[in-house]
Design a protein around this motif. Structure first.
Motif, PDB file in Angstrom:
ATOM      1  N   GLN A 108       0.827  -1.206   0.000  1.00  0.00           N
ATOM      2  CA  GLN A 108       0.000   0.000   0.000  1.00  0.00           C
ATOM      3  C   GLN A 108       0.862   1.256   0.000  1.00  0.00           C
ATOM      4  OE1 GLN A 108      -3.564  -1.906   2.674  1.00  0.00           O
ATOM      5  NE2 GLN A 108      -2.879   0.091   3.239  1.00  0.00           N
ATOM      6  N   ASP A 109       0.368   2.324  -0.668  1.00  0.00           N
ATOM      7  CA  ASP A 109       1.063   3.603  -0.643  1.00  0.00           C
ATOM      8  C   ASP A 109       0.978   4.239   0.740  1.00  0.00           C
ATOM      9  OD1 ASP A 109       1.809   3.447  -3.293  1.00  0.00           O
ATOM     10  OD2 ASP A 109       0.007   4.478  -4.011  1.00  0.00           O
ATOM     11  N   GLU A 110      -0.190   4.136   1.365  1.00  0.00           N
ATOM     12  CA  GLU A 110      -0.406   4.668   2.703  1.00  0.00           C
ATOM     13  C   GLU A 110      -0.957   3.557   3.579  1.00  0.00           C
ATOM     14  OE1 GLU A 110      -2.942   8.066   2.641  1.00  0.00           O
ATOM     15  OE2 GLU A 110      -1.756   9.085   1.129  1.00  0.00           O
ATOM     16  N   VAL A 111      -0.528   3.532   4.843  1.00  0.00           N
ATOM     17  CA  VAL A 111      -1.016   2.535   5.787  1.00  0.00           C
ATOM     18  C   VAL A 111      -1.420   3.271   7.065  1.00  0.00           C
ATOM     19  CG1 VAL A 111      -0.520   0.368   6.971  1.00  0.00           C
ATOM     20  CG2 VAL A 111       0.616   0.875   4.807  1.00  0.00           C
ATOM     21  N   PRO A 112      -2.666   3.762   7.096  1.00  0.00           N
ATOM     22  CA  PRO A 112      -3.098   4.491   8.291  1.00  0.00           C
ATOM     23  C   PRO A 112      -3.345   3.549   9.465  1.00  0.00           C
ATOM     24  CG  PRO A 112      -4.910   4.288   6.740  1.00  0.00           C
ATOM     25  CD  PRO A 112      -3.692   3.728   6.065  1.00  0.00           C
ATOM     26  N   GLU A 113      -3.274   4.113  10.670  1.00  0.00           N
ATOM     27  CA  GLU A 113      -3.612   3.362  11.867  1.00  0.00           C
ATOM     28  C   GLU A 113      -5.104   3.482  12.118  1.00  0.00           C
ATOM     29  OE1 GLU A 113      -1.521   4.642  15.331  1.00  0.00           O
ATOM     30  OE2 GLU A 113       0.255   3.481  14.841  1.00  0.00           O
ATOM     31  N   CYS A 114      -5.695   2.425  12.613  1.00  0.00           N
ATOM     32  CA  CYS A 114      -7.112   2.427  12.957  1.00  0.00           C
ATOM     33  C   CYS A 114      -7.324   3.389  14.130  1.00  0.00           C
ATOM     34  CB  CYS A 114      -7.559   1.021  13.335  1.00  0.00           C
ATOM     35  SG  CYS A 114      -9.255   0.928  13.909  1.00  0.00           S
ATOM     36  N   LEU A 122      -6.196  -1.841   6.101  1.00  0.00           N
ATOM     37  CA  LEU A 122      -6.032  -2.305   4.732  1.00  0.00           C
ATOM     38  C   LEU A 122      -6.851  -1.428   3.801  1.00  0.00           C
ATOM     39  CD1 LEU A 122      -6.528  -6.130   5.305  1.00  0.00           C
ATOM     40  CD2 LEU A 122      -4.386  -4.846   5.292  1.00  0.00           C
ATOM     41  N   GLU A 123      -6.279  -1.103   2.642  1.00  0.00           N
ATOM     42  CA  GLU A 123      -7.029  -0.335   1.655  1.00  0.00           C
ATOM     43  C   GLU A 123      -8.098  -1.240   1.061  1.00  0.00           C
ATOM     44  OE1 GLU A 123      -6.258   1.854  -2.590  1.00  0.00           O
ATOM     45  OE2 GLU A 123      -4.675   1.999  -1.067  1.00  0.00           O
ATOM     46  N   ALA A 124      -9.359  -0.793   1.154  1.00  0.00           N
ATOM     47  CA  ALA A 124     -10.483  -1.617   0.698  1.00  0.00           C
ATOM     48  C   ALA A 124     -10.931  -1.250  -0.706  1.00  0.00           C
ATOM     49  CB  ALA A 124     -11.650  -1.489   1.666  1.00  0.00           C
ATOM     50  N   GLY A 125     -10.779   0.014  -1.089  1.00  0.00           N
ATOM     51  CA  GLY A 125     -11.215   0.419  -2.421  1.00  0.00           C
ATOM     52  C   GLY A 125     -11.365   1.916  -2.534  1.00  0.00           C
ATOM     53  N   ILE A 126     -11.807   2.347  -3.720  1.00  0.00           N
ATOM     54  CA  ILE A 126     -11.992   3.767  -4.006  1.00  0.00           C
ATOM     55  C   ILE A 126     -13.464   3.989  -4.342  1.00  0.00           C
ATOM     56  CG2 ILE A 126     -11.399   5.658  -5.555  1.00  0.00           C
ATOM     57  CD1 ILE A 126      -8.645   4.380  -5.870  1.00  0.00           C
ATOM     58  N   LEU A 151     -15.763  13.483  -6.805  1.00  0.00           N
ATOM     59  CA  LEU A 151     -14.560  13.356  -5.981  1.00  0.00           C
ATOM     60  C   LEU A 151     -14.390  11.894  -5.624  1.00  0.00           C
ATOM     61  CD1 LEU A 151     -14.853  13.126  -2.540  1.00  0.00           C
ATOM     62  CD2 LEU A 151     -16.145  15.161  -3.037  1.00  0.00           C
ATOM     63  N   GLU A 152     -13.173  11.540  -5.236  1.00  0.00           N
ATOM     64  CA  GLU A 152     -12.864  10.150  -4.904  1.00  0.00           C
ATOM     65  C   GLU A 152     -12.379  10.044  -3.462  1.00  0.00           C
ATOM     66  OE1 GLU A 152      -9.984   8.885  -7.798  1.00  0.00           O
ATOM     67  OE2 GLU A 152     -11.564   8.172  -9.151  1.00  0.00           O
ATOM     68  N   LEU A 153     -12.874   9.008  -2.778  1.00  0.00           N
ATOM     69  CA  LEU A 153     -12.453   8.687  -1.420  1.00  0.00           C
ATOM     70  C   LEU A 153     -11.789   7.323  -1.423  1.00  0.00           C
ATOM     71  CD1 LEU A 153     -15.667   9.657   0.580  1.00  0.00           C
ATOM     72  CD2 LEU A 153     -13.595  11.022   0.305  1.00  0.00           C
ATOM     73  N   VAL A 154     -10.713   7.188  -0.682  1.00  0.00           N
ATOM     74  CA  VAL A 154     -10.056   5.897  -0.505  1.00  0.00           C
ATOM     75  C   VAL A 154     -10.555   5.331   0.821  1.00  0.00           C
ATOM     76  CG1 VAL A 154      -7.862   4.674  -0.299  1.00  0.00           C
ATOM     77  CG2 VAL A 154      -8.011   6.709  -1.745  1.00  0.00           C
ATOM     78  N   TRP A 155     -11.127   4.130   0.786  1.00  0.00           N
ATOM     79  CA  TRP A 155     -11.671   3.484   1.975  1.00  0.00           C
ATOM     80  C   TRP A 155     -10.675   2.487   2.542  1.00  0.00           C
ATOM     81  CZ3 TRP A 155     -15.828   4.490   4.854  1.00  0.00           C
ATOM     82  CH2 TRP A 155     -16.761   5.371   4.338  1.00  0.00           C
ATOM     83  N   PRO A 170      -5.369  10.891  -3.451  1.00  0.00           N
ATOM     84  CA  PRO A 170      -4.239  11.813  -3.643  1.00  0.00           C
ATOM     85  C   PRO A 170      -4.526  12.918  -4.672  1.00  0.00           C
ATOM     86  CG  PRO A 170      -3.432   9.573  -3.500  1.00  0.00           C
ATOM     87  CD  PRO A 170      -4.936   9.486  -3.527  1.00  0.00           C
ATOM     88  N   SER A 171      -5.209  12.593  -5.763  1.00  0.00           N
ATOM     89  CA  SER A 171      -5.500  13.623  -6.771  1.00  0.00           C
ATOM     90  C   SER A 171      -6.454  14.683  -6.228  1.00  0.00           C
ATOM     91  CB  SER A 171      -6.067  12.985  -8.042  1.00  0.00           C
ATOM     92  OG  SER A 171      -7.268  12.297  -7.754  1.00  0.00           O
ATOM     93  N   ASN A 172      -7.455  14.267  -5.427  1.00  0.00           N
ATOM     94  CA  ASN A 172      -8.370  15.238  -4.828  1.00  0.00           C
ATOM     95  C   ASN A 172      -7.681  16.070  -3.746  1.00  0.00           C
ATOM     96  OD1 ASN A 172     -10.952  13.009  -5.444  1.00  0.00           O
ATOM     97  ND2 ASN A 172     -11.018  15.116  -6.141  1.00  0.00           N
ATOM     98  N   ARG A 173      -6.726  15.513  -3.052  1.00  0.00           N
ATOM     99  CA  ARG A 173      -5.967  16.282  -2.061  1.00  0.00           C
ATOM    100  C   ARG A 173      -5.196  17.407  -2.747  1.00  0.00           C
ATOM    101  NH1 ARG A 173      -2.991  11.353   1.038  1.00  0.00           N
ATOM    102  NH2 ARG A 173      -4.842  10.061   1.151  1.00  0.00           N
ATOM    103  N   GLN A 174      -4.533  17.064  -3.852  1.00  0.00           N
ATOM    104  CA  GLN A 174      -3.766  18.077  -4.579  1.00  0.00           C
ATOM    105  C   GLN A 174      -4.677  19.164  -5.120  1.00  0.00           C
ATOM    106  OE1 GLN A 174      -1.577  15.872  -7.518  1.00  0.00           O
ATOM    107  NE2 GLN A 174      -0.094  15.109  -6.036  1.00  0.00           N
TER     108      GLN A 174
END
Length: 184
Positions: A108-114, A122-126, A151-155, A170-174
């Motif tokens: 994964q590009d990003e691995v956030p903490e719960c 785990l990245e589940a989808g967009i 807009l897109e959200l990463v779940w 990432p594209s929506n953040r930019q």
């Protein structure tokens, strides 16, 4: 007079304010300062603990189970405890699960903490949101929406407590930062 304690995790000295009482979490690293994860060192206290453990060797398991139940969270960790023992159940399926989770998070590009249990998510989808589902607000300051449709959200999903959370792609953040930094 305030009591001084050293965090066992980051070794930072913590001074308690007598008005507010002792800290439950280290203000520097965020780890708990009490509960089953903290080891308290002391001259006589350690000897008493050893005597207590010799009198009732199974007591630590009961204390550990009480800690799980008292915090109100079922973090999924009880399933790893073998019946009557304090060791993790090291069967093939649990080892395979841990190995698979590690390989997925490594990719994964990003691995956030719960936010609920602090396990890696785990990245589940967009998810794309647009059309009737999303009506952007037009800010008078910007003269346009900060986040236009679609807009897109990463779940993300936590494999331990199954908590889900989302973040902007990432594209929506930019795009958001570019629109907010627009000179007047």
């Amino acid at each position: 007079m305030s009591e001084e304690v050293i965090c066992p995790w980051c070794l930072t000295e913590i001074t308690w304010d007598p008005e507010f009482g002792p800290e439950k979490h280290c203000p520097h690293c965020g780890n708990e300062l009490s509960s089953y994860r903290t080891v308290e060192l002391g001259g006589d206290a350690g000897e008493e603990t050893d005597e207590e453990e010799q009198d009732n060797p199974g007591q630590w398991q009961e204390d550990e189970e009480e800690d799980y139940e008292s915090d109100g969270h079922d973090l999924g960790h009880k399933r790893w405890l073998a019946e009557g023992e304090g060791y993790r159940n090291a069967d093939r399926s649990s080892l395979a699960l841990e190995n698979t989770l590690q390989r997925i998070t490594d990719e994964q590009d990003e691995v956030p903490e719960c936010p609920a249990c602090r396990e890696f998510m785990l990245e589940a989808g967009i998810q794309s949101i647009g059309g009737e589902q999303y009506k952007p607000t037009v800010s008078p300051v910007l003269g346009q929406p900060a986040l236009p449709a679609p807009l897109e959200l990463v779940w993300y999903v936590c494999p331990s407590c199954f908590h889900t959370s989302s973040t902007l792609s990432p594209s929506n953040r930019q795009l958001l930062l570019k629109r907010l930094a627009k000179p007047e």
